[in-house]
Design an enzyme around this catalytic site. Structure first.
Site, PDB file in Angstrom:
ATOM      1  N   ASP A   9       0.857  -1.191   0.000  1.00  0.00           N
ATOM      2  CA  ASP A   9       0.000   0.000   0.000  1.00  0.00           C
ATOM      3  C   ASP A   9       0.892   1.241   0.000  1.00  0.00           C
ATOM      4  OD1 ASP A   9      -1.925   1.919   0.344  1.00  0.00           O
ATOM      5  OD2 ASP A   9      -2.720   1.149   2.222  1.00  0.00           O
ATOM      6  N   ASP A 105      -3.325   2.574  -5.518  1.00  0.00           N
ATOM      7  CA  ASP A 105      -2.252   2.567  -4.520  1.00  0.00           C
ATOM      8  C   ASP A 105      -1.985   1.215  -3.883  1.00  0.00           C
ATOM      9  OD1 ASP A 105      -4.791   2.735  -3.454  1.00  0.00           O
ATOM     10  OD2 ASP A 105      -4.184   3.911  -1.711  1.00  0.00           O
ATOM     11  N   GLU A 106      -2.807   0.213  -4.133  1.00  0.00           N
ATOM     12  CA  GLU A 106      -2.649  -1.074  -3.461  1.00  0.00           C
ATOM     13  C   GLU A 106      -2.495  -2.199  -4.474  1.00  0.00           C
ATOM     14  OE1 GLU A 106      -5.386  -1.872  -0.182  1.00  0.00           O
ATOM     15  OE2 GLU A 106      -6.085   0.193  -0.299  1.00  0.00           O
TER      16      GLU A 106
END
EC number: 2.7.7.7
Length: 416
Positions: A9, A105-106
């Site tokens: 993340d 973002d992950e």
């Protein structure tokens, strides 16, 4: 062979990318947000200095400024976020061909067996990936390393400052069971409240309850989260390309919409945006939907199937205008509008049945498509405002938005 899955993340992604590009932003409380005067005034991300003022993602700019009057608001730069998050995932793909995005973002990274290739332990590989992302891109990522996707995701949330949590079959009861039930995937506020009402507060409480009991009031979702809490998740990391199921766009208008004519100004620009994206994806769609949100924030959506799949803005607009007229309670002004097109097919594979009699209509469709493509070429060369439809000039405030808005990428579905 024991599975080893990383969940990574990018910490406060948007804000961190802005800080990486403009290091001076690290010295002031800063947040990414829209323009309050344009009615897009919410916090999208914040840096560590802003976090100290208890500023939260999703709250209004007005509330954020009350907590921190000197807060600096930076407008979002989505092209930069797309570029740098893809660069991060490029590093991930050097360690595994199984990388599954979960939003910008992950991502999950299945490194099962990769340890032998690199002659390192799974933990050493995770640490190496973290170091490379920071060294090459100046971004920090927090990670969870576990034998399944759910616990890997849980681990990355335990330490958000470039942390690395390892959850194994031997230690997961010690690490996972004390945590609140809301910490695991697919337990939101409503589900958490239902569990709390029955004295189930921690993941340990959930795991040690009877599966049948949890299922009795949560249904199939209850069985799923019970399995997750017990570490029984066997879902694989899906590295395949995401299948596009629909294309859509929406906007919150700069002022409330009171008339059909005002609505058409917004809808025509949204239809143009959706049609452009359909053509870029080489798709045609046969189900056209409109979403309406009233001034009181109540909303509704309606859809209709067309006989011939389309990627022509005018045809999309014609259909949503019919849906608007049939379903809008005009006694209440509209605050926002959206359009989506679904039931998509590949343009090359769609067998278009030409009519023997109505050739004029087919020629009109071809000419309209050609016109829209020429208009798009002009806009790409000279800017979005270089050419406009005449009706958009009736209210330039309503038409003063970019058709690129609303094209954010959201996390794909976790379940397959």
């Amino acid at each position: 062979m024991e599975r080893w899955i990383i969940h990574s993340d990018i910490n406060h992604c948007y804000a961190q990318i802005e800080e990486m590009m403009y290091p001076e932003l690290r010295n002031v409380p800063m947040a990414i947000g829209g323009h309050e005067e344009d009615r897009h005034g919410i916090i999208l991300a914040k840096n560590d200095l802003a976090k100290k003022y208890h500023i939260k993602t999703g709250e209004s700019l007005r509330d954020a400024f009350q907590k921190c009057p000197e807060l600096l608001i930076v407008p979002p730069h989505y092209d930069d976020y797309l570029f740098y998050t893809e660069e991060v995932k490029r590093i991930y793909r050097e360690y595994s061909d199984k990388v599954e995005s979960f939003g910008l973002d992950e991502a999950w990274i299945d490194i099962t067996g990769t340890e032998k290739l690199f002659h390192k332990t799974a933990m050493e590989l995770a640490e190496e990936i973290q170091r490379r992302v920071f060294k090459e891109l100046g971004l920090t990522v927090s990670m969870g390393l576990s034998f399944n996707k759910v616990f890997a995701k849980l681990g990355s949330d335990l330490d958000k400052k470039q942390g690395l949590a390892v959850i194994t079959r031997d230690n997961f009861k010690d690490m996972v069971f004390p945590l609140p039930v809301a910490d695991i995937l697919y337990i939101g506020k409503a589900t958490s409240s239902q569990l709390n009402e029955r004295n189930i507060y921690t993941l340990g409480d959930l795991a040690l309850s009877s599966k049948e009991y949890i299922k009795s009031f949560l249904g199939k979702n209850g069985e799923m989260v019970w399995l997750f809490a017990n570490g029984y998740d066997t879902l694989s990391v899906n590295s395949s390309q995401q299948v596009i199921k629909s294309v859509g766009n929406g906007i919150t208008a700069k002022h409330d919409i009171h008339t059909i004519e005002e609505a058409k100004i917004v809808l025509s620009m949204l239809a143009e945006s959706v049609a452009k994206r359909l053509r870029q994806s080489n798709k045609l769609g046969s189900v056209i939907s409109i979403g309406m949100r009233y001034k009181d924030l109540q909303g509704l959506s309606r859809q209709k199937r067309v006989d011939t799949p389309t990627n022509i803005a005018q045809e999309i607009l014609d259909m949503v205008m019919i849906l608007l007229r049939d379903n809008w309670n005009m006694a209440i002004p509209l605050r926002s509008l959206s359009i989506s097109v679904s039931s998509l097919v590949e343009k090359e594979t769609y067998a278009y049945q030409m009519s023997l009699f109505n050739t004029a209509n087919e020629e009109d469709r071809y000419e309209q498509l050609h016109l829209e493509e020429v208009i798009q070429e002009i806009k790409e060369r000279w800017g979005e405002k270089s050419i406009k439809y005449g009706h958009s000039l009736l209210d330039e405030e309503l038409s003063d938005f970019s058709t690129q808005l609303g094209m954010d990428i959201h996390p794909p579905g976790f379940l397959r």
